[in-house]
Design a protein around this motif. Structure first.
Motif, short mmCIF file in Angstrom:
data_model
loop_
_atom_site.label_atom_id
_atom_site.label_comp_id
_atom_site.label_asym_id
_atom_site.label_seq_id
_atom_site.Cartn_x
_atom_site.Cartn_y
_atom_site.Cartn_z
N ARG A 148 -29.75 27.16 -12.30
CA ARG A 148 -30.76 26.18 -12.73
C ARG A 148 -30.11 24.89 -13.20
NH1 ARG A 148 -35.27 29.71 -16.14
NH2 ARG A 148 -35.97 31.01 -14.37
N ALA A 149 -28.95 25.02 -13.85
CA ALA A 149 -28.25 23.81 -14.31
C ALA A 149 -27.78 22.98 -13.11
CB ALA A 149 -27.06 24.20 -15.18
N LEU A 150 -27.29 23.66 -12.07
CA LEU A 150 -26.85 22.93 -10.88
C LEU A 150 -28.02 22.22 -10.21
CD1 LEU A 150 -24.38 25.52 -9.32
CD2 LEU A 150 -23.79 23.29 -10.25
N LEU A 151 -29.16 22.91 -10.10
CA LEU A 151 -30.34 22.26 -9.52
C LEU A 151 -30.75 21.05 -10.34
CD1 LEU A 151 -32.62 25.25 -8.42
CD2 LEU A 151 -31.18 23.81 -6.98
N GLY A 152 -30.71 21.19 -11.67
CA GLY A 152 -31.08 20.07 -12.53
C GLY A 152 -30.12 18.90 -12.39
N ILE A 153 -28.82 19.21 -12.30
CA ILE A 153 -27.82 18.15 -12.19
C ILE A 153 -27.98 17.38 -10.89
CG2 ILE A 153 -25.35 17.73 -11.87
CD1 ILE A 153 -24.85 20.01 -13.88
N PHE A 154 -28.11 18.10 -9.78
CA PHE A 154 -28.20 17.40 -8.50
C PHE A 154 -29.57 16.77 -8.29
CE2 PHE A 154 -24.52 20.13 -7.60
CZ PHE A 154 -23.65 19.17 -7.09
N GLY A 155 -30.61 17.34 -8.91
CA GLY A 155 -31.90 16.67 -8.88
C GLY A 155 -31.86 15.35 -9.62
N ALA A 156 -31.22 15.36 -10.80
CA ALA A 156 -31.07 14.11 -11.56
C ALA A 156 -30.18 13.12 -10.82
CB ALA A 156 -30.47 14.43 -12.94
N LEU A 157 -29.15 13.64 -10.13
CA LEU A 157 -28.27 12.77 -9.35
C LEU A 157 -29.03 12.10 -8.21
CD1 LEU A 157 -25.43 11.68 -8.83
CD2 LEU A 157 -24.97 13.74 -7.47
N LEU A 158 -29.93 12.85 -7.58
CA LEU A 158 -30.74 12.27 -6.51
C LEU A 158 -31.63 11.15 -7.02
CD1 LEU A 158 -31.77 12.24 -3.59
CD2 LEU A 158 -33.34 14.10 -4.20
N VAL A 159 -32.25 11.37 -8.17
CA VAL A 159 -33.07 10.31 -8.77
C VAL A 159 -32.22 9.10 -9.10
CG1 VAL A 159 -34.52 9.71 -10.76
CG2 VAL A 159 -34.78 11.95 -9.67
#
Length: 383
Positions: free
Chosen positions: A63-74
């Motif tokens: 979940r942390a990885l998804l959150g990190i890369f989701g934030a990176l995409l934004v």
């Protein structure tokens, strides 16, 4: 032989055909045939590699990885709306997204940069999941929509619709790309299947089909007198001038197909245990391969129909995801999609700002990263 053929096909309206394209049309089938013959003499059944089955030590939760890369995409999407020919301050970008701020900033952000970033993100996600599925289906870490000929086939289908039958509605563009991609994928699969889907054979046959597809694209461009700059940008893969209309044509395919890809993920996991192991676990191998391959080909075709033949996204993103979380396809798909989206959005930003006011096609930027990685992967696979 290619030179003679190009002169024999000389047309008074268009002149001689490009000898390089004719060479590819002759050499591509020869390469595919020689690869098949060589593999028949040294036939081996591919085994699941350790890298595809071992879990990777993780320092961050899923979940942390998804959150990190989701934030990176934004974050990279916002960067893409800030930088360009005209730099727009962050506060004006945020105001424009809310329908406020200066008229110029609102026009640039909402009419040009935001839809372009969203198209790049959707295309990158689609290509990444397509590569992930194709790698799982053929149990080959070198499989990728561009390497196995799918992207070139989709490009031929799209160009035939755009230039040979321009009177047909543009809404048929993804379907034309899908037909071309299916044709290319079938050719590669039928040849490589007889050799046990050996990784080297699959890559060589895919390269041969890609060469033939690229040659056909060149011939179409020459015969229809297509603008050279536009043709080169499309063949290289570009997000230039993509807007809301292109986004509407593209986004429907990932929305429909990504959930289906996730649902079939567990069966794709089991394919890694080989034909007998998968059958013993109750999986219909041919049916699973067919469904997963169809979803992967459709995702690649949809992306190619909008942004052109961008390569290596489907190779880099799945491998990066596996390095982070291991082999589970259901967990890999969201992360690979995010990585592919981030990669293509970053490529678009670099291409727009590296040599302003000129733009470098996003596909060339990705290839500069992907080609060395592909060579390293082939060397590691051989070792």
């Amino acid at each position: 032989a290619a030179d003679v053929g190009s002169r024999l096909a000389n047309n008074s309206s268009y002149g001689e055909l490009p000898v390089g394209a004719v060479t590819a049309l002759i050499g591509g089938p020869c390469l595919a045939y020689l690869s098949y013959r060589a593999a028949q003499k040294h036939r081996e059944v591919p085994k699941p590699s350790a890298s595809s089955l071992d879990t990777t030590t993780r320092f961050l939760s899923y979940r942390a990885l998804l959150g990190i890369f989701g934030a990176l995409l934004v974050a990279v999407t916002i960067l893409g709306m800030i930088f360009g020919d005209v730099k727009i301050p962050l506060q004006d970008v945020l105001a424009a997204v809310q329908g406020q701020g200066p008229d110029l900033a609102r026009s640039i952000v909402l009419d040009q940069r935001l839809p372009r970033m969203l198209v790049a993100a959707c295309a990158g996600a689609a290509l990444a999941v397509s590569g992930l599925l194709l790698q799982g289906v053929v149990r080959n870490p070198m499989a990728d929509p561009s390497i196995v000929g799918v992207s070139a086939g989709a490009g031929v289908g799209a160009l035939l619709l755009l230039l040979v039958w321009p009177e047909l509605p543009i809404a048929l563009l993804p379907f034309a790309s899908f037909v071309g991609a299916i044709a290319a994928a079938l050719i590669v699969y039928l040849i490589a299947r007889k050799t046990g889907l050996q990784p080297a054979v699959l890559a060589l046959v895919g390269i041969a089909v890609s060469a033939c597809g690229s040659a056909v694209i060149q011939l179409i461009v020459v015969q229809t007198k297509m603008n050279v700059a536009v043709a080169l940008a499309w063949i290289s893969g570009s997000t230039y001038a993509r807007g809301w209309e292109e986004l509407a044509q593209l986004v429907v395919w990932p929305v429909l197909l990504l959930p289906l890809a996730w649902l079939i993920g567990r069966r794709v996991d089991i394919l890694a245990f080989g034909q007998e192991g998968a059958v013993g676990l109750g999986v219909n191998v041919e049916q699973t391969r067919l469904r997963a391959a169809a979803i992967g080909v459709a995702l690649a075709a949809a992306a190619v129909s909008i942004v052109g033949t961008i390569g290596f996204v489907g190779l880099i993103a799945p491998h990066a995801a596996r390095l982070l979380i291991g082999h589970n396809h259901r967990r890999l798909m969201p992360l690979a999609a995010l990585l592919g989206a981030v990669l293509l959005v970053l490529a678009d930003i670099v291409g727009r700002n590296l040599l302003p006011p000129k733009e470098i096609p996003s596909g060339l930027i990705v290839s500069l990263l992907g080609a060395p990685y592909f060579l390293w992967l082939m060397r590691s696979s051989r070792r």
